[in-house]
Scaffold this motif. Structure first.
Motif, short mmCIF file in Angstrom:
data_model
loop_
_atom_site.label_atom_id
_atom_site.label_comp_id
_atom_site.label_asym_id
_atom_site.label_seq_id
_atom_site.Cartn_x
_atom_site.Cartn_y
_atom_site.Cartn_z
N TRP A 18 51.70 40.38 38.61
CA TRP A 18 51.05 40.48 39.84
C TRP A 18 49.85 39.79 40.07
O TRP A 18 49.67 39.13 40.99
CB TRP A 18 51.03 42.08 40.22
N ARG A 19 48.86 40.01 39.10
CA ARG A 19 47.67 39.21 38.93
C ARG A 19 47.95 37.70 38.71
O ARG A 19 48.48 37.40 37.82
CB ARG A 19 46.84 39.80 37.94
N GLY A 20 47.25 37.00 39.65
CA GLY A 20 47.37 35.57 39.61
C GLY A 20 48.29 34.76 40.32
O GLY A 20 48.49 33.68 40.36
N GLN A 238 44.69 48.44 48.52
CA GLN A 238 45.22 47.24 47.36
C GLN A 238 45.28 45.99 48.01
O GLN A 238 45.04 45.04 47.30
CB GLN A 238 46.46 47.82 46.73
N ASP A 241 42.91 42.81 47.64
CA ASP A 241 42.80 41.79 46.69
C ASP A 241 43.53 40.47 47.01
O ASP A 241 43.53 39.25 46.46
CB ASP A 241 43.52 42.11 45.45
#
Length: 307
Positions: A18-20, A238, A241
């Motif tokens: 998820w991150r990136g 959320q 982000d």
């Protein structure tokens, strides 16, 4: 010592943290898309599968059959009133048997402009246990019925009982489907590989879903409504982000259409509707259209990048 053999894999998509990921927005500029997946299902009498209000006895199991039939006769109409009152679109996950059994109900959703998605012939059967040719026939039967009634073929599919064989994504792509709701592995759409055209995995909830919540965990209507709102407000937090999310709400009229539950559902949906300026309340098909038209490489598994 030899290393252990690799774990078997489905090969449909690669891991994507998820991150990136690359951020993108929905058509209204927001980051949260919300859709309602309304399951319209019909069941065989005296045989086959079906959710149970109480442990079933010998067939014919009148108690559970009649409980499920309540959804088509009463509960779905009450849900329609709520959708109209709040001006909410829906994606219909449609057993094709509904065209013969309850044509007026399907017509009422058609008049609203709701999306029709394939959901097999009946939820009394699982496609995952069928030989490939018979599974392909099940998909073809369901698709043909929707095409004949609606004038256009469905683009999305949810298997009855979310049951898949090892070739289901291939068969869906070969039948012309563009997205599947079977794979609940992500909070945003991802592309899947098939032996033919790519297939988009559309997030479909296995938590914010009245069958596992109410039938499985025995939650009350108030707890299910609280789950919907907690999920919604946490997602709003959320998406700060920058990464977009899809929130699906899965509804079955024989469950959520009971009056004591409808009251709580109406409250939850009313609160979501009050945030139209922040979220995109839409259909699964519209989400597909937006994702399919994003620049190459934005969505994990994009086949234009993998070529």
């Amino acid at each position: 010592m030899l290393p252990p053999p690799p774990l078997p894999t489905h090969g449909r998509y690669d891991y994507a943290a998820w991150r990136g990921r690359t951020p993108y927005a929905w058509p209204n500029g927001g980051k949260l898309a919300v859709y309602l997946g309304v399951n319209l299902e019909h069941f065989a009498f005296g045989e086959g599968l079906g959710a149970e209000l109480a442990p079933g006895g010998p067939q014919p199991d009148v108690l559970n059959f009649a409980w499920r039939d309540y959804g088509n006769r009463v509960g779905a109409w009450r849900l329609l009133e709520t959708l109209d009152e709040l001006n909410l679109p829906a994606t219909l996950l449609l057993n094709s048997a509904m065209y013969d059994y309850a044509p007026d109900l399907v017509a009422a959703h058609r008049a609203r402009g709701d999306e029709m998605a394939g959901h097999g012939r009946t939820n009394s059967e699982r496609q995952s246990v069928l030989p490939e040719a018979e599974e392909a026939r099940l998909i073809a039967d369901s698709t043909a019925a929707i095409l004949a009634a609606e004038g256009t073929a469905p683009r999305g599919w949810l298997s009855p009982w979310i049951a898949e064989s090892r070739t289901t994504p291939d068969l869906l792509a070969e039948a012309g489907y563009r997205y599947t709701m079977n794979w609940c592995a992500d909070d945003a759409p991802v592309w899947m590989r098939t032996r033919g055209a790519p297939l988009l995995a559309m997030p479909y909830p296995q938590e914010v879903n009245d069958i596992p919540a109410i039938v499985g965990r025995k939650d009350g209507g108030d707890a299910f409504a609280a789950m919907i709102l907690d999920d919604f407000h946490e997602r709003l937090r959320q998406v700060r982000d920058g990464l977009p999310q899809v929130m699906g709400i899965a509804l079955h009229p024989y469950i959520i259409g009971q009056p004591h539950r409808m009251r709580h559902l109406r409250r939850a949906l009313s609160e979501i509707a009050q945030h139209r300026d922040q979220v995109w309340i839409t259909t699964a098909g519209a989400i597909f259209d937006h994702v399919a038209n994003l620049p190459p490489g934005i969505v994990p598994g994009d086949p234009r990048v993998e070529e």
